[in-house]
Design a protein around this motif. Structure first.
Motif, short mmCIF file in Angstrom:
data_model
loop_
_atom_site.label_atom_id
_atom_site.label_comp_id
_atom_site.label_asym_id
_atom_site.label_seq_id
_atom_site.Cartn_x
_atom_site.Cartn_y
_atom_site.Cartn_z
N ARG A 278 0.85 -1.19 0.00
CA ARG A 278 0.00 0.00 0.00
C ARG A 278 0.89 1.24 0.00
NH1 ARG A 278 -5.06 -1.11 4.16
NH2 ARG A 278 -6.42 -1.93 2.53
N HIS A 279 0.54 2.20 -0.86
CA HIS A 279 1.35 3.42 -0.96
C HIS A 279 0.42 4.61 -1.12
CE1 HIS A 279 4.91 5.79 -1.68
NE2 HIS A 279 4.47 6.19 -2.87
N VAL A 280 0.52 5.55 -0.19
CA VAL A 280 -0.32 6.75 -0.24
C VAL A 280 0.30 7.77 -1.18
CG1 VAL A 280 -1.36 8.63 1.08
CG2 VAL A 280 -1.17 6.35 2.10
N LEU A 281 -0.50 8.24 -2.12
CA LEU A 281 -0.03 9.18 -3.13
C LEU A 281 -0.34 10.60 -2.70
CD1 LEU A 281 1.30 8.90 -5.96
CD2 LEU A 281 -0.99 9.22 -6.93
N VAL A 282 0.71 11.35 -2.36
CA VAL A 282 0.56 12.72 -1.86
C VAL A 282 1.27 13.69 -2.79
CG1 VAL A 282 0.78 14.26 0.13
CG2 VAL A 282 0.69 11.77 0.48
N PRO A 283 0.54 14.61 -3.42
CA PRO A 283 1.19 15.62 -4.25
C PRO A 283 2.28 16.36 -3.48
CG PRO A 283 -1.17 15.66 -4.62
CD PRO A 283 -0.93 14.72 -3.47
N THR A 284 3.41 16.60 -4.15
CA THR A 284 4.61 17.29 -3.64
C THR A 284 5.44 16.42 -2.70
OG1 THR A 284 3.76 18.37 -1.62
CG2 THR A 284 3.32 19.48 -3.72
N LEU B 298 4.17 11.90 -4.82
CA LEU B 298 3.81 11.98 -6.24
C LEU B 298 4.98 12.55 -7.02
CD1 LEU B 298 1.76 11.64 -8.49
CD2 LEU B 298 0.73 13.82 -7.83
N ASP B 299 5.94 11.68 -7.31
CA ASP B 299 7.19 12.07 -7.96
C ASP B 299 7.68 10.87 -8.76
OD1 ASP B 299 10.22 12.13 -8.12
OD2 ASP B 299 9.86 14.14 -7.32
N LYS C 168 9.46 5.33 -9.37
CA LYS C 168 10.27 4.33 -10.08
C LYS C 168 11.19 3.59 -9.12
CE LYS C 168 10.07 6.80 -14.49
NZ LYS C 168 10.81 7.67 -15.44
N ARG C 169 11.72 4.30 -8.14
CA ARG C 169 12.56 3.63 -7.13
C ARG C 169 11.73 2.65 -6.30
NH1 ARG C 169 15.76 8.01 -3.73
NH2 ARG C 169 16.05 6.14 -2.44
N LEU C 170 10.51 3.05 -5.99
CA LEU C 170 9.62 2.15 -5.26
C LEU C 170 9.32 0.90 -6.09
CD1 LEU C 170 7.78 1.44 -2.87
CD2 LEU C 170 6.00 2.86 -3.92
N LYS C 171 9.05 1.09 -7.37
CA LYS C 171 8.77 -0.05 -8.25
C LYS C 171 9.99 -0.97 -8.31
CE LYS C 171 6.45 -2.37 -11.40
NZ LYS C 171 7.42 -3.35 -11.90
N ASP C 172 11.18 -0.41 -8.40
CA ASP C 172 12.40 -1.23 -8.44
C ASP C 172 12.53 -2.05 -7.16
OD1 ASP C 172 13.06 -0.27 -10.93
OD2 ASP C 172 14.48 1.24 -10.18
N PHE C 173 12.20 -1.44 -6.02
CA PHE C 173 12.29 -2.18 -4.75
C PHE C 173 11.24 -3.29 -4.70
CE2 PHE C 173 10.74 -2.85 -0.40
CZ PHE C 173 11.91 -3.35 0.18
N ILE C 174 10.01 -2.97 -5.09
CA ILE C 174 8.95 -3.98 -5.07
C ILE C 174 9.32 -5.16 -5.95
CG2 ILE C 174 6.54 -4.43 -5.71
CD1 ILE C 174 5.91 -1.55 -4.87
N ASP C 175 9.98 -4.88 -7.05
CA ASP C 175 10.38 -5.95 -7.98
C ASP C 175 11.39 -6.92 -7.35
OD1 ASP C 175 8.70 -5.07 -9.94
OD2 ASP C 175 10.24 -4.01 -11.09
N THR C 176 12.04 -6.52 -6.25
CA THR C 176 12.97 -7.43 -5.58
C THR C 176 12.24 -8.40 -4.65
OG1 THR C 176 13.38 -6.01 -3.62
CG2 THR C 176 14.73 -5.62 -5.59
N LEU C 177 10.95 -8.15 -4.41
CA LEU C 177 10.16 -8.98 -3.51
C LEU C 177 9.41 -10.04 -4.32
CD1 LEU C 177 8.67 -6.06 -1.38
CD2 LEU C 177 10.76 -7.36 -0.92
#
Length: 251
Positions: free
Chosen positions: A169-175, A178-179, A184-193
């Protein structure tokens, strides 16, 4: 064994698969700027319930959640009361009930052997972890929550290594979150799981502001607006979440 409980929800539909009986526990070490339940942070002013008392309540609703739903513990951070959660889930598994834990993993530790052993016991009785990753960047995580994200990311790897099912779960907060770089870094980390079954993008909202006012606490994200539908769908695509194009085309 008793827990300090904030509240119960008998017909939860957003805290795991199927219909859930949700137990919201008090206590949390994080101070997330977007938290909509600041009244769960401290242990004070909480009613205490035993494992037996809550299991008895759960069984009354078993006909509603049946074999497709179950029970979720949330908070606050439920694992501030990990001893209770272990005993509670142990009792639920004896009844054949699906268990889920909505947690950030902020109290996890690889260095503290006592805590580590408790987590090893916990995962024996937990079918699913709803893991809140607040921010992938260490320094930004500290700004957002007041704490490091190292224990959270270590917990994610711990769950993966022990073949425990995870919903991220990831909360999307502008500023803040939301970047594109951070997403992309989060996606790269999730891909290691290896055991992530689902990624949920949760749009930031302002429904908790009234609680801050009632508690006399300044609201830290004053002026930050919820993300637009386009921003939400953009983030979902980066994280590999399937976007319903028909839904996204609606005004």
């Amino acid at each position: 064994m008793k827990a300090r409980v904030h509240s119960f929800e008998s017909f939860g539909t957003v805290d795991g698969p199927g219909i859930r009986y949700v137990v919201f526990l008090k206590g949390c070490p994080l101070r997330c700027k977007y938290c909509h339940n600041p009244d769960t942070w401290k242990m004070e002013n909480a009613k205490e319930y035993s494992v037996e008392e809550i299991v008895k309540q759960v069984l009354k609703y078993r006909g509603y959640f049946g074999s497709t739903g179950g029970v979720t513990v949330s908070g606050g951070e439920p694992l501030t009361q990990i001893d209770f959660v272990i005993e509670f889930f142990k009792a639920l598994k004896k009844e054949g009930i699906h268990t889920a834990c909505d947690t950030s993993g902020a109290t996890f530790s690889l260095e503290d052997e006592i805590i580590y052993q408790k987590y090893l016991e916990l995962i024996q009785y937990t079918d699913l972890f709803l893991l809140d990753i607040k921010h992938i960047d260490l320094e930004e995580h500290k700004k957002l929550t007041g704490m490091s994200n190292q224990s959270i990311l270590a917990f994610a790897k711990f769950l993966s290594d022990h073949n425990k099912k995870i919903w991220i779960r990831h909360v999307l907060v502008p500023t803040i979150t939301l970047d594109d770089v951070y997403l992309k870094r989060l996606k790269d980390f999730i891909d290691t799981l290896k055991t992530v079954e689902k990624i949920e993008v949760l749009p930031y909202h302002t429904m908790g502001i009234v609680k801050y006012q009632n508690l006399g606490i300044p609201y830290p994200l004053e002026g930050i607006h919820p993300p637009t539908k386009e921003e939400i769908n953009h983030a979902k695509k980066i994280l590999g979440v399937i976007v319903n194009e028909t839904e996204s085309a609606k005004p």
